[in-house]
Design an enzyme around this catalytic site. Structure first.
Site, PDB file in Angstrom:
ATOM      1  CD  GLU A 236     -40.078   3.898 -37.392  1.00 52.40           C
ATOM      2  OE1 GLU A 236     -39.716   3.675 -36.269  1.00 52.40           O
ATOM      3  OE2 GLU A 236     -39.908   3.279 -38.306  1.00 52.40           O
ATOM      4  CG  HIS A 252     -49.371  -1.888 -64.847  1.00 54.52           C
ATOM      5  ND1 HIS A 252     -49.454  -2.620 -66.049  1.00 54.52           N
ATOM      6  CD2 HIS A 252     -48.042  -1.906 -64.740  1.00 54.52           C
ATOM      7  CE1 HIS A 252     -48.407  -2.550 -66.889  1.00 54.52           C
ATOM      8  NE2 HIS A 252     -47.481  -2.423 -65.750  1.00 54.52           N
ATOM      9  CE  LYS A 347     -42.018  -3.207 -31.577  1.00 55.03           C
ATOM     10  NZ  LYS A 347     -40.559  -2.907 -31.664  1.00 55.03           N
TER      11      LYS A 347
HETATM   12  C1  F6R Z   1     -37.851   1.662 -34.413  1.00 52.69           C
HETATM   13  C2  F6R Z   1     -38.236   1.173 -35.626  1.00 52.69           C
HETATM   14  C3  F6R Z   1     -39.391  -0.211 -35.859  1.00 52.69           C
HETATM   15  C4  F6R Z   1     -38.602  -1.417 -35.257  1.00 52.69           C
HETATM   16  C5  F6R Z   1     -39.429  -2.638 -35.046  1.00 52.69           C
HETATM   17  C6  F6R Z   1     -39.189  -3.885 -34.876  1.00 52.69           C
HETATM   18  O1  F6R Z   1     -36.862   2.512 -34.345  1.00 52.69           O
HETATM   19  O2  F6R Z   1     -37.561   1.626 -36.636  1.00 52.69           O
HETATM   20  O3  F6R Z   1     -39.596  -0.254 -37.186  1.00 52.69           O
HETATM   21  O4  F6R Z   1     -37.339  -1.751 -35.975  1.00 52.69           O
HETATM   22  O5  F6R Z   1     -40.631  -2.164 -34.261  1.00 52.69           O
HETATM   23  O6  F6R Z   1     -38.172  -3.747 -33.683  1.00 52.69           O
HETATM   24  P1  F6R Z   1     -36.717  -4.390 -33.803  1.00 52.69           P
HETATM   25  O7  F6R Z   1     -36.004  -3.728 -34.874  1.00 52.69           O
HETATM   26  O8  F6R Z   1     -35.874  -4.259 -32.569  1.00 52.69           O
HETATM   27  O9  F6R Z   1     -36.852  -5.927 -34.261  1.00 52.69           O
END
Ligand code: F6R
Length: 363
Positions: A236, A252, A347
Site C-alpha cells: 500500500e 511443508h 470500493k
Molecule cells: C487503507 C487500508 C485498507 C483498509 C481497508 C478497510 O489505508 O489500510 O486496508 O484498512 O480497506 O477499511 P477500514 O479500515 O476503514 O474498515
C-alpha cells in the site's frame, strides 16, 4: 542515487504518513485511554469467546494482538474477514467491529449479524455508518479521531483490542506490557524517524536493500501476522507486490518452490526473516535450516529479531520497523505512499453496483 536524508526527501509524502508515524506514542496513549473509558454494558464473565471483524488495516490489528497473546489467551479468539459471521458466534461472543472508516461493507454486514445474534458488541472506529448505526443501538463505540488512512491508524486500532481483552480478563493483566510497548514505540520513532541519517537509520538502510527486488516476508508465531503487516504496508505504501508466509507451514510446501533451478521470481526475491527470540526451539532451528536451503536460490536473505520483554513490545518493535521501511521504500521508488487509488476505485465500483442488491444471505 536518491537520498533519503533532508527535508526534500519527504516532499513525495503528500499525506504526511512519515510525520504521522512520529505521533505513535500519543496515538497509543489516546487510544488506550479511549478503550479504558468506554462503558461495557456486560460483565467480563459473560464473554465465552471473542471475534474481531474487520478488513485490511483494521483487521491486522486483531491478528497482531492475537499473534502476540495466542498462548496466554484464556478464551478462544478469531479474526473474521468476511461478509458472514461463522456459525459459532452467539450471545456469549465479544464481537469487536473494527473499521477505521466505519464504512467497510464486509464489517458493516457482520455488525448487523452480530446484533441479530445478540452478541456482546463493541465498535472501534472513527465514525461512518458503523458509529452511527451502533450509537442508535446503544452499543459501545471506542471513538478514534477521523482523517487518517486506516493503515496509518494501526496503533490506534490495536491498543483497544489489547485493552478490551484485558478488561474481560481474557489475558493476564496488560498494564506492564502496555507501558513497555509505549517505550518501544518511542524508541522506534527516535531511531527510525526521517531526521536520523541513512548511515545510522536501519529502516532507511533496509528500504534501500529492498529496492529493485520482490520482498518476501517470513514470520512464525508472534511474527507471523507481523510479516503480513509488512507485506500490506509495502504493497500500500511503496506500491510494490510483496509476499508473506509463516513457519513451520512453509517448510511443508513453499520451500520446494525455492529449490532446484532458480526461477525468475526467486532470483528477484529479497527474503526477510522476522524472528522472535521466544520462538519455539524447533522454529528457531527451522529458520536456520530453511535459510541454508533457500539461500542460494534467492537474491538475498536478511534476518531481523524482535527486541523487548513483553509480547506486545516485541511485536510492535517489528511493526514499527516495517512501517518505516515501507515509507522509505516508497520515497526511494519515487511513489507517493499516501493514496491507495486501487482500493478506493474498487470500493467506488462496488458501491455503484449496489451493495444492498448484491450482498445478502442466500435462501
Ligand atoms: C487503507 C487500508 C485498507 C483498509 C481497508 C478497510 O489505508 O489500510 O486496508 O484498512 O480497506 O477499511 P477500514 O479500515 O476503514 O474498515
Amino acid at each position: 542515487m536518491f537520498g533519503l536524508d533532508g527535508p526534500e526527501a519527504l516532499a513525495g509524502d503528500s499525506l504526511g504518513l512519515l510525520p504521522g508515524l512520529g505521533g505513535s506514542v500519543a496515538a497509543l496513549d489516546e487510544s488506550r485511554a479511549a478503550a479504558e473509558a468506554v462503558e461495557l454494558p456486560f460483565p467480563a464473565d459473560a464473554v465465552t469467546d471473542i471475534a474481531l471483524c474487520g478488513m485490511g488495516g483494521s483487521a491486522i490489528a486483531g491478528d497482531l494482538v492475537l499473534g502476540a497473546y495466542r498462548d496466554r489467551l484464556h478464551k478462544p479468539m478469531s479474526v473474521v474477514r468476511d461478509y458472514y459471521l461463522p456459525g459459532w458466534i452467539g450471545e456469549g461472543t465479544l464481537v469487536m467491529l473494527s473499521s477505521y472508516s466505519g464504512g467497510t461493507e464486509e464489517t458493516l454486514t457482520c455488525a448487523m449479524q452480530a446484533l441479530e445474534r445478540n452478541s456482546l458488541c463493541v465498535a472501534i472506529t472513527s465514525g461512518g455508518k458503523l458509529a452511527s448505526f451502533y450509537a442508535q443501538e446503544g452499543v459501545p463505540v471506542v471513538q478514534l479521531p477521523p482523517g487518517l488512512q486506516p493503515r496509518a491508524a494501526l496503533i490506534r486500532l490495536l491498543a483497544p483490542v489489547a485493552v478490551l481483552l484485558d478488561r474481560i480478563g481474557a489475558v493476564p493483566p496488560l498494564a506492564g506490557d502496555l507501558a513497555e510497548a509505549r517505550e518501544t514505540v518511542a524508541a522506534s520513532v527516535a531511531a527510525l524517524r526521517p531526521e536520523v541519517p541513512e548511515a545510522e537509520n536501519p529502516a532507511k538502510q533496509l528500504a534501500r536493500a529492498l529496492l529493485g527486488g520482490v520482498p518476501l516476508l517470513w514470520g512464525a508465531e508472534l511474527t507471523a501476522p507481523v510479516a503480513v503487516r509488512w507485506k500490506g504496508q509495502i504493497a500500500e505504501n511503496a506500491k510494490l507486490p510483496a509476499f508473506a508466509s509463516a513457519l513451520p507451514e512453509l517448510d511443508h510446501n513453499e520451500i520446494v518452490g525455492f529449490s532446484g533451478s532458480p526461477s525468475d521470481l526467486s532470483k528477484l526475491t529479497r527474503l526477510i526473516m522476522l524472528r522472535d527470540p521466544r520462538n519455539h526451539r524447533q522454529v528457531q532451528r527451522r529458520f536456520d535450516l530453511t535459510r541454508e536451503l533457500v539461500e542460494g536460490h534467492v537474491d538475498s536473505v536478511l534476518s531481523i529479531t524482535a527486541e523487548g520483554e513483553s509480547p506486545l513490545a516485541r511485536m510492535l518493535d517489528l511493526v514499527m520497523l516495517g512501517d518505516y521501511v515501507s515509507l522509505y521504500l516508497a520515497l526511494l521508488r519515487g511513489v507517493d505512499p499516501g493514496p491507495v487509488e486501487a482500493i478506493d476505485r474498487l470500493k467506488d465500483r462496488l458501491a455503484q453496483t449496489g451493495y444492498g442488491r448484491t450482498a445478502g444471505a442466500e435462501g
